[in-house]
Design an enzyme around this catalytic site. Structure first.
Site, PDB file in Angstrom:
ATOM      1  N   TYR A 189      14.124   4.243 -13.902  1.00 54.99           N
ATOM      2  CA  TYR A 189      12.912   3.408 -13.913  1.00 54.99           C
ATOM      3  C   TYR A 189      13.033   2.325 -14.992  1.00 54.99           C
ATOM      4  O   TYR A 189      12.911   1.120 -14.707  1.00 54.99           O
ATOM      5  CB  TYR A 189      11.664   4.271 -14.144  1.00 54.99           C
ATOM      6  CG  TYR A 189      10.447   3.457 -14.491  1.00 54.99           C
ATOM      7  CD1 TYR A 189       9.907   2.565 -13.577  1.00 54.99           C
ATOM      8  CD2 TYR A 189       9.855   3.547 -15.756  1.00 54.99           C
ATOM      9  CE1 TYR A 189       8.801   1.783 -13.903  1.00 54.99           C
ATOM     10  CE2 TYR A 189       8.760   2.780 -16.086  1.00 54.99           C
ATOM     11  CZ  TYR A 189       8.230   1.897 -15.155  1.00 54.99           C
ATOM     12  OH  TYR A 189       7.153   1.118 -15.493  1.00 54.99           O
ATOM     13  N   LEU A 211       0.823  -1.226   0.000  1.00 49.64           N
ATOM     14  CA  LEU A 211       0.000   0.000   0.000  1.00 49.64           C
ATOM     15  C   LEU A 211       0.852   1.269   0.000  1.00 49.64           C
ATOM     16  O   LEU A 211       0.387   2.326   0.421  1.00 49.64           O
ATOM     17  CB  LEU A 211      -0.998   0.013   1.169  1.00 49.64           C
ATOM     18  CG  LEU A 211      -2.011  -1.139   1.185  1.00 49.64           C
ATOM     19  CD1 LEU A 211      -2.980  -0.969   2.352  1.00 49.64           C
ATOM     20  CD2 LEU A 211      -2.785  -1.215  -0.133  1.00 49.64           C
ATOM     21  N   GLY A 242      -0.624   1.915  -3.600  1.00 47.29           N
ATOM     22  CA  GLY A 242      -1.930   1.333  -3.901  1.00 47.29           C
ATOM     23  C   GLY A 242      -2.986   1.735  -2.874  1.00 47.29           C
ATOM     24  O   GLY A 242      -2.706   2.458  -1.915  1.00 47.29           O
TER      25      GLY A 242
END
Ligand code: UDP
Length: 329
Positions: free
Chosen positions: A138, A33, A36
């Protein structure tokens, strides 16, 4: 099948979880989380709040058939200023997950890779055999995992599919219960379509068109947008492929529509769908933005039998409906 979905409380992971449940699979979501939302974990999935480095006890208890691995950090600008977050979470975290899988003799995985592994292409459409020269941490942190999977397939009999997403958009609208619709809810929003919808809704004054002198038909950047439901369909097919090839192998597939839309074309779609004026201003190029990124999806068609079916207007319409249902969140 019994499936572990990492990152199943995020945008794409939650949509794929809902589709897996709909197809009759049993799903455990593992999500810390950090980005999310607990309420995005679809009803019917078991939820474990933990990071991918803590998967070991979950795998020990679960007797899983496969892992779908979405959990990751995914903000390109953040990756440039804090690369350690990306190497630790995305690369080292994935390595820990793969080693946990090995310990429990679970070797089937579908991995969320990205078009950012390619960097600036020499030509489009981009094939899976095109050079991989990521231009930010990334993309580099995800490419490293693709390499990990290739070597684990060769040495440790992993059956893996890496799916290289292009520009994912749209939402999974639940016609009966809007609270169960799933879409993009990022605290830091950097993506074009959600930002344009915020402008359409009046919660941002204007859209900045980042670069208007690119060598493209209207001067703005061209990207390959793909509906999250088409993406989810590809994951179900990739899962079947990985299971069917148990014993070893690593398939890498682009997931894109195979055609491009410019920033101005996206803006036109947003105006058409929302019926709102949606003001835009010309702005400087965003550093590192290539002019055109378009996927070849021939391999996904050949290997997975996958063809996207939802167009840009459908993506914008679904994202708009989701935005209006959830803008109070
Ligand atoms: N873009 C833009 N204005 C914004 C956000 C994005 O013009 O407020 C452009 C961006 O420069 C790129 C395209 O829209 O050319 C898609 O950007 P996004 O961040 O959605 O995805 P990316 O292609 O960077 O993964």
């Amino acid at each position: 099948m019994r499936l572990l979905v990492t990152g199943g409380a995020g945008y794409i992971g939650s949509v794929v979880t809902a589709e897996l449940l709909g197809a009759g699979h049993q799903v455990t979501v593992l999500d810390d989380l950090s980005t999310g939302h607990a309420d995005a974990v679809p009803d019917g999935a078991e939820f474990v709040r933990a990071s991918i480095t803590e998967a070991d006890p979950v795998l020990a208890a679960g007797e899983f058939d496969a892992v779908l691995h979405f959990a990751a950090k995914s903000l390109v600008p953040e990756s440039v200023v804090a690369p350690e977050l990306y190497w630790h979470n995305n690369t080292v975290g994935s390595l820990a997950l793969l080693d946990s899988m090995r310990r429990h003799d679970l070797r089937t995985i579908v991995f969320s890779s990205t078009a950012a592994t390619y960097g600036e292409p020499d030509s489009v459409p981009i094939e899976e055999t095109s050079p991989t020269r990521p231009t930010n941490p990334y993309g580099a942190s995800k490419l490293a995992v693709d390499h990990l999977l290739t070597s684990y397939a060769g040495a440790h009999r992993f059956s893996a599919v890496s799916l290289r997403y292009f520009n994912v958009a749209g939402a999974r609208i639940d016609g009966e219960d809007p609270a169960r619709s799933l879409g993009e809810r990022h605290a830091t929003e950097t993506h074009l379509i959600p930002i344009a919808l915020q402008v359409a809704a009046g919660s941002r004054p204007q859209l900045q068109v980042n670069g208007v002198h690119y060598p493209t038909p209207d001067g703005s950047c061209v990207r390959d947008y793909i509906h999250v439901l088409d993406l989810a369909d590809a994951h179900l097919r990739a899962l079947e492929h990985a299971v069917a090839h148990a014993g070893g192998g690593h398939l890498i597939c682009n997931l894109g529509s195979g055609s491009g839309s410019s920033v101005r074309e996206v803006l036109d779609s947003v105006r058409r769908i929302t019926g709102r004026p949606t003001p835009a201003v010309d702005a400087p190029n965003r550093p590192g933005d290539p002019a055109v990124l378009i996927a070849s999806n021939d391999r996904a068609a050949a290997e997975l039998g996958w063809r996207p079916t939802r167009d840009l207007d459908r993506m914008v319409a679904d994202a708009w409906q989701f935005y209006r249902q959830h803008s109070h969140d």
